[in-house]
Design a protein around this motif. Structure first.
Motif, PDB file in Angstrom:
ATOM      1  N   SER A 133      38.651 127.485  34.533  1.00 39.48           N
ATOM      2  CA  SER A 133      39.170 128.709  33.911  1.00 39.48           C
ATOM      3  C   SER A 133      38.598 129.953  34.557  1.00 39.48           C
ATOM      4  CB  SER A 133      38.837 128.703  32.415  1.00 39.48           C
ATOM      5  OG  SER A 133      39.402 127.588  31.759  1.00 39.48           O
ATOM      6  N   GLY A 134      37.925 129.801  35.681  1.00 40.95           N
ATOM      7  CA  GLY A 134      37.286 130.936  36.335  1.00 40.95           C
ATOM      8  C   GLY A 134      35.822 131.021  35.946  1.00 40.95           C
ATOM      9  N   LEU A 135      35.022 131.604  36.814  1.00 43.84           N
ATOM     10  CA  LEU A 135      33.585 131.678  36.572  1.00 43.84           C
ATOM     11  C   LEU A 135      33.266 132.494  35.325  1.00 43.84           C
ATOM     12  CD1 LEU A 135      30.743 130.992  37.629  1.00 43.84           C
ATOM     13  CD2 LEU A 135      30.810 133.114  38.953  1.00 43.84           C
ATOM     14  N   ALA A 136      33.973 133.581  35.100  1.00 42.71           N
ATOM     15  CA  ALA A 136      33.666 134.442  33.958  1.00 42.71           C
ATOM     16  C   ALA A 136      34.180 133.865  32.647  1.00 42.71           C
ATOM     17  CB  ALA A 136      34.254 135.836  34.181  1.00 42.71           C
ATOM     18  N   SER A 137      35.314 133.148  32.693  1.00 35.81           N
ATOM     19  CA  SER A 137      35.932 132.658  31.456  1.00 35.81           C
ATOM     20  C   SER A 137      35.639 131.189  31.168  1.00 35.81           C
ATOM     21  CB  SER A 137      37.450 132.855  31.519  1.00 35.81           C
ATOM     22  OG  SER A 137      37.775 134.223  31.712  1.00 35.81           O
ATOM     23  N   GLY A 138      35.104 130.475  32.131  1.00 35.36           N
ATOM     24  CA  GLY A 138      34.863 129.061  31.951  1.00 35.36           C
ATOM     25  C   GLY A 138      33.715 128.798  30.988  1.00 35.36           C
ATOM     26  N   ARG A 139      33.804 127.667  30.302  1.00 34.64           N
ATOM     27  CA  ARG A 139      32.747 127.314  29.350  1.00 34.64           C
ATOM     28  C   ARG A 139      31.450 127.009  30.088  1.00 34.64           C
ATOM     29  NH1 ARG A 139      32.936 122.572  24.652  1.00 34.64           N
ATOM     30  NH2 ARG A 139      30.814 122.953  23.857  1.00 34.64           N
ATOM     31  N   VAL A 140      30.354 127.567  29.576  1.00 30.26           N
ATOM     32  CA  VAL A 140      29.028 127.292  30.134  1.00 30.26           C
ATOM     33  C   VAL A 140      28.359 126.234  29.256  1.00 30.26           C
ATOM     34  CG1 VAL A 140      26.817 128.249  30.837  1.00 30.26           C
ATOM     35  CG2 VAL A 140      28.885 129.661  30.985  1.00 30.26           C
ATOM     36  N   ARG A 141      27.956 125.135  29.878  1.00 29.51           N
ATOM     37  CA  ARG A 141      27.322 124.043  29.140  1.00 29.51           C
ATOM     38  C   ARG A 141      25.859 123.913  29.572  1.00 29.51           C
ATOM     39  NH1 ARG A 141      31.250 120.460  27.034  1.00 29.51           N
ATOM     40  NH2 ARG A 141      33.365 120.844  27.839  1.00 29.51           N
ATOM     41  N   MET A 142      25.073 123.342  28.661  1.00 25.74           N
ATOM     42  CA  MET A 142      23.672 123.070  28.965  1.00 25.74           C
ATOM     43  C   MET A 142      23.486 121.570  29.150  1.00 25.74           C
ATOM     44  SD  MET A 142      20.227 124.040  26.823  1.00 25.74           S
ATOM     45  CE  MET A 142      20.316 125.735  27.406  1.00 25.74           C
ATOM     46  N   ASP A 143      22.746 121.208  30.191  1.00 26.10           N
ATOM     47  CA  ASP A 143      22.417 119.809  30.409  1.00 26.10           C
ATOM     48  C   ASP A 143      21.627 119.287  29.201  1.00 26.10           C
ATOM     49  OD1 ASP A 143      22.153 117.785  32.979  1.00 26.10           O
ATOM     50  OD2 ASP A 143      20.495 117.581  31.561  1.00 26.10           O
ATOM     51  N   GLU A 144      21.969 118.082  28.766  1.00 25.81           N
ATOM     52  CA  GLU A 144      21.336 117.513  27.564  1.00 25.81           C
ATOM     53  C   GLU A 144      19.822 117.440  27.698  1.00 25.81           C
ATOM     54  OE1 GLU A 144      21.538 113.408  24.868  1.00 25.81           O
ATOM     55  OE2 GLU A 144      22.929 113.719  26.538  1.00 25.81           O
ATOM     56  N   ARG A 145      19.348 117.120  28.885  1.00 23.73           N
ATOM     57  CA  ARG A 145      17.891 117.028  29.101  1.00 23.73           C
ATOM     58  C   ARG A 145      17.222 118.365  28.825  1.00 23.73           C
ATOM     59  NH1 ARG A 145      13.019 117.040  29.250  1.00 23.73           N
ATOM     60  NH2 ARG A 145      11.699 116.271  30.951  1.00 23.73           N
ATOM     61  N   VAL A 146      17.854 119.458  29.244  1.00 20.35           N
ATOM     62  CA  VAL A 146      17.280 120.790  29.042  1.00 20.35           C
ATOM     63  C   VAL A 146      17.341 121.174  27.559  1.00 20.35           C
ATOM     64  CG1 VAL A 146      17.413 123.218  29.719  1.00 20.35           C
ATOM     65  CG2 VAL A 146      17.971 121.405  31.374  1.00 20.35           C
ATOM     66  N   LEU A 147      18.423 120.796  26.901  1.00 19.09           N
ATOM     67  CA  LEU A 147      18.549 121.071  25.471  1.00 19.09           C
ATOM     68  C   LEU A 147      17.430 120.394  24.691  1.00 19.09           C
ATOM     69  CD1 LEU A 147      20.483 122.478  23.417  1.00 19.09           C
ATOM     70  CD2 LEU A 147      21.557 120.229  23.117  1.00 19.09           C
ATOM     71  N   HIS A 148      17.148 119.130  25.028  1.00 21.02           N
ATOM     72  CA  HIS A 148      16.058 118.411  24.368  1.00 21.02           C
ATOM     73  C   HIS A 148      14.715 119.087  24.639  1.00 21.02           C
ATOM     74  CE1 HIS A 148      18.549 114.438  24.219  1.00 21.02           C
ATOM     75  NE2 HIS A 148      18.911 115.312  23.309  1.00 21.02           N
ATOM     76  N   TYR A 149      14.527 119.560  25.872  1.00 24.38           N
ATOM     77  CA  TYR A 149      13.271 120.224  26.205  1.00 24.38           C
ATOM     78  C   TYR A 149      13.069 121.469  25.344  1.00 24.38           C
ATOM     79  CZ  TYR A 149       9.542 122.382  28.926  1.00 24.38           C
ATOM     80  OH  TYR A 149       8.350 122.947  29.308  1.00 24.38           O
ATOM     81  N   LEU A 150      14.124 122.262  25.194  1.00 19.68           N
ATOM     82  CA  LEU A 150      14.010 123.468  24.368  1.00 19.68           C
ATOM     83  C   LEU A 150      13.670 123.125  22.923  1.00 19.68           C
ATOM     84  CD1 LEU A 150      16.961 125.690  25.645  1.00 19.68           C
ATOM     85  CD2 LEU A 150      14.527 125.880  26.180  1.00 19.68           C
ATOM     86  N   ALA A 151      14.153 121.956  22.460  1.00 17.07           N
ATOM     87  CA  ALA A 151      13.879 121.530  21.092  1.00 17.07           C
ATOM     88  C   ALA A 151      12.496 120.932  20.940  1.00 17.07           C
ATOM     89  CB  ALA A 151      14.926 120.520  20.644  1.00 17.07           C
ATOM     90  N   GLY A 152      11.753 120.801  22.055  1.00 17.30           N
ATOM     91  CA  GLY A 152      10.393 120.269  21.987  1.00 17.30           C
ATOM     92  C   GLY A 152      10.263 118.811  22.341  1.00 17.30           C
ATOM     93  N   LEU A 153      11.328 118.217  22.877  1.00 16.55           N
ATOM     94  CA  LEU A 153      11.301 116.799  23.268  1.00 16.55           C
ATOM     95  C   LEU A 153      11.291 116.709  24.785  1.00 16.55           C
ATOM     96  CD1 LEU A 153      14.041 115.529  20.777  1.00 16.55           C
ATOM     97  CD2 LEU A 153      11.553 115.510  20.458  1.00 16.55           C
ATOM     98  N   ASN A 154      10.180 116.281  25.333  1.00 13.55           N
ATOM     99  CA  ASN A 154      10.024 116.279  26.792  1.00 13.55           C
ATOM    100  C   ASN A 154       9.850 114.847  27.287  1.00 13.55           C
ATOM    101  OD1 ASN A 154       9.822 117.261  29.380  1.00 13.55           O
ATOM    102  ND2 ASN A 154       7.674 117.883  29.203  1.00 13.55           N
ATOM    103  N   HIS A 155      10.973 114.204  27.589  1.00 14.39           N
ATOM    104  CA  HIS A 155      10.967 112.828  28.088  1.00 14.39           C
ATOM    105  C   HIS A 155      11.792 112.755  29.359  1.00 14.39           C
ATOM    106  CE1 HIS A 155       9.156 111.655  24.316  1.00 14.39           C
ATOM    107  NE2 HIS A 155      10.163 112.190  23.644  1.00 14.39           N
ATOM    108  N   LEU A 156      11.494 111.739  30.175  1.00 14.61           N
ATOM    109  CA  LEU A 156      12.196 111.558  31.445  1.00 14.61           C
ATOM    110  C   LEU A 156      13.701 111.500  31.229  1.00 14.61           C
ATOM    111  CD1 LEU A 156      11.849 110.957  34.529  1.00 14.61           C
ATOM    112  CD2 LEU A 156      11.968 108.533  33.915  1.00 14.61           C
ATOM    113  N   ASP A 157      14.435 112.220  32.073  1.00 15.57           N
ATOM    114  CA  ASP A 157      15.899 112.232  32.024  1.00 15.57           C
ATOM    115  C   ASP A 157      16.425 110.799  32.015  1.00 15.57           C
ATOM    116  OD1 ASP A 157      18.690 112.376  32.873  1.00 15.57           O
ATOM    117  OD2 ASP A 157      18.287 114.477  33.339  1.00 15.57           O
ATOM    118  N   GLN A 158      17.323 110.500  31.092  1.00 13.49           N
ATOM    119  CA  GLN A 158      17.822 109.127  30.955  1.00 13.49           C
ATOM    120  C   GLN A 158      18.546 108.643  32.209  1.00 13.49           C
ATOM    121  OE1 GLN A 158      20.558 108.935  27.698  1.00 13.49           O
ATOM    122  NE2 GLN A 158      22.025 110.380  28.596  1.00 13.49           N
ATOM    123  N   ARG A 159      19.074 109.554  33.011  1.00 14.27           N
ATOM    124  CA  ARG A 159      19.733 109.154  34.252  1.00 14.27           C
ATOM    125  C   ARG A 159      18.750 108.639  35.290  1.00 14.27           C
ATOM    126  NH1 ARG A 159      22.876 114.800  34.384  1.00 14.27           N
ATOM    127  NH2 ARG A 159      20.845 115.284  33.443  1.00 14.27           N
TER     128      ARG A 159
END
Length: 632
Positions: A133-159
């Motif tokens: 949808s274009g750089l300005a209009s496209g949805r911005v997503r957060m990698d699940e690993r980073v989301l967990h880190y922000l929540a205080g869960l710091n474990h090796l990326d499942q991938r």
């Protein structure tokens, strides 16, 4: 506003995120966000350690705008009230998510280069943009690993979990390995911010893991292990793996150990170029990569003796006089020694330790055949001179540690420490039987090497097979019996093509391994003259097995039948007139026993005569009447 009550870091981190999301909601509905900003500042000041978002921003050097963009994208996932506000701001109810255009219009200190692929948010895959949808209009997503880190869960990326395994802290270590880790840490600390790669080469992969774990412990970081064989081959996949790992190295504060085996260096070189951070590469042979190189070999015999005593504790002091045989017979690393000692516990004896050392060793079944050694000295019929040489072989094997290490011969030269021995003589004269006697006397396992499995038509493969044989044999503490060795160790040819050149390299490799092999290697041949003279110089013992004379053949006939075999009266003097070696005598005796069993009688001279003619037919060498005159 009252100061927040003391709480654990995880709860405080959650409250700070809630305050940050409230600040973003205020920005979205054009409210005053100052109260929430102050609330966040108070929570941050009361925390025992920085909140996850602040640590992330610091680790990846994010600007204030990039930090807020991360929070906005995370908030859509974690705060149900933010999504509808984003949809309202986007002007489309069906788009309840963050976009770059929304962030540019909403957040302070906005800058367009935040989503450039080379900048931190996308370089480290903290955020991903749907550009359809274009750089300005496209949805911005957060990698699940980073989301967990922000929540205080710091474990090796499942991938990465199928590829990486954490290394535990080292336990029992040999002194040389501890010195390597100390030297490596000194090198790393001296280099400061320079790219840091440590190269470990040697034959102790578990020791290399322990050195890597000890380096990480000294530096206060974790360490994960990746096998080079699991590194993808394509450039795109390598780049993705390298990015994921480098992000993990930052988030977890971790080093990476790559274990290299055999022909994986080309793939490794391309992959290493993409990596940063603390990298340790372990291989058997030195590799041509930039870094500080160290040798990590299995401990020598005196150090193994010390490790056994330390691992066994008080029981080690009690068994100290017997530990020389363990240290001298098996070539084990510190971790293996510690594992065996812990598994057996306090109630152990020397025999159990020997069994445990053999049980954990790699199999040699593909390239060698184990021979159950039951023969003893009474089974050998040889001239006295040959028996004395065999007894000296046993003495040299038994007292290797004392002479080589305690008395200092190994310090003067590392060459010639192996007990390479040649048995030569006609087939059936007792060469293999003598090897059995030595194995039984010394309490060692005996393996006959299958030369047809070792020698390969493919260039370089024979050397690999020989290395596997010697490496496995050293762990087993085995006696190696290269039967009919002139097939592999004959005179080296003149170099006429690449195959001749590699064949000579393989013989040279064999000579080097024979010199350094810590155990007893026995070579048998029917033709001593066929052996390479350079090889013959490296032999410590040469034993000739002569064709037995009349007296010796009579002794062989007396000893060939087991005590339980029913026998008619036998004329051993007449049997000795048959001019055959001991191996043929055993075959005739066995054949006669089957003939007697079929007839339901004891073994007699008639059975032996018939069995002798059958055996002669196999060899296409008829028996003369004079040799069997008077047998029946």
């Amino acid at each position: 506003m009252n100061a927040p009550a003391a709480m654990d870091w995880s709860s405080a981190n959650q409250q700070l995120l809630a305050a940050e999301f409230a600040r973003l909601r205020a920005l979205l509905d054009s409210s005053d966000a100052e109260d929430e900003r102050m609330r966040g500042a108070e929570l941050r000041a009361a925390m025992s350690a920085p909140p996850a978002i602040d640590t992330l921003a610091q680790l990846f050097e994010l600007s204030d705008f990039e930090r807020d963009l991360l929070l906005l994208v995370a908030g859509v996932e974690m705060d149900a009230r933010l999504g509808p506000l984003c949809a309202l701001a986007n002007g489309q109810a069906g788009r309840p998510w963050a976009t770059f255009g929304l962030a540019m219009s909403l957040l302070p200190s906005a800058h367009w280069d935040a989503l450039v692929p080379s900048e931190p948010l996308r370089r480290w895959r903290l955020l991903e943009v749907d550009e359809s949808s274009g750089l300005a209009s496209g949805r911005v997503r957060m990698d699940e690993r980073v989301l967990h880190y922000l929540a205080g869960l710091n474990h090796l990326d499942q991938r990465l979990q199928p590829l990486l395994s954490p290394l535990p802290p080292p336990g029992l270590m040999c002194r040389a390995h501890a010195a390597v880790s100390a030297h490596a840490c000194s090198h790393l600390q001296r280099d400061g911010a320079r790219p840091r790669t440590i190269l470990l080469a040697g034959d102790d992969p578990q020791g290399q893991q322990d050195v890597a774990a000890d380096i990480a412990r000294r530096l206060g970081v974790a360490v994960y292990c990746l096998r080079a064989v699991d590194i993808p081959a394509t450039a795109h996949e390598q780049a993705a793996l390298a990015t994921l790992w480098q992000r993990e190295a930052v988030l977890l504060g971790s080093a990476l150990l790559i274990e290299l085996r055999d022909d994986e260096s080309k793939t490794l070189e391309r992959f290493v170029e993409r990596l940063g951070g603390l990298l340790i590469i372990a291989s058997r042979a030195p590799i041509a990569l930039d870094g500080e190189a160290f040798i990590v070999e299995r401990p020598d015999v005196p150090e193994q003796r010390r490790l056994w005593r330390e691992a066994l504790g008080q029981r080690g002091d009690e068994l100290a006089p017997s530990l020389d045989s363990l240290a001298g017979q098996y070539r084990l690393g510190a971790r293996r020694i510690a594992s065996i000692a812990a598994r057996l516990g306090a109630e152990l004896d020397l025999a159990e330790l020997h069994r445990a050392c053999r049980a954990d060793a790699p199999s040699m079944s593909e390239l060698a055949q184990r021979i159950e050694a039951r023969a003893d000295w009474d089974d050998l019929v040889l001239p006295e001179a040959q028996r004395r040489i065999l007894q000296q072989i046993a003495v040299h094997t038994h007292h290797r540690l004392t002479v080589h290490h305690d008395w200092g011969f190994a310090e003067k030269s590392s060459r010639g420490l192996g007990i390479a021995t040649l048995f030569w003589g006609d087939s059936g004269t007792g060469k293999t039987l003598a090897a059995e006697v030595l194995a039984n006397t010394l309490g060692l396992v005996l393996y006959r090497i299958d030369l047809s499995a070792v020698v390969s038509k493919y260039i370089g493969e024979t050397e690999k097979n020989l290395r596997r044989v010697f490496d496995s044999a050293e762990e087993l503490g085995a006696i190696l019996l290269f039967d009919e060795a002139d097939a592999l160790f004959g005179k080296r040819s003149e170099v006429k093509d690449s195959h001749d050149r590699y064949a000579n390299i393989e013989v040279s490799y064999l000579l080097q391994r024979m010199e350094s092999y810590r155990g007893l290697a026995i070579l048998t041949t029917n033709h001593k003259a066929a052996l390479d003279s350079a090889f013959a110089r490296r032999l410590r013992f040469v034993v000739h097995f002569p064709f037995p004379d009349q007296v010796q053949r009579e002794a062989l006939w007396h000893g060939v039948f087991p005590a339980a075999t029913p026998l008619e009266p036998l004329d051993y003097r007449k049997l000795a007139n048959l001019s055959v070696p001991g191996g043929t005598i055993r075959n005739i005796a066995l054949g006669a026993a089957f003939l007697a069993a079929e007839g339901g009688t004891a073994v007699g001279m008639r059975h032996l005569l018939r069995a002798a003619h059958i055996e002669a037919g196999k060899r296409d060498k008829p028996i003369s009447d004079a040799e069997t005159r008077g047998w029946v």
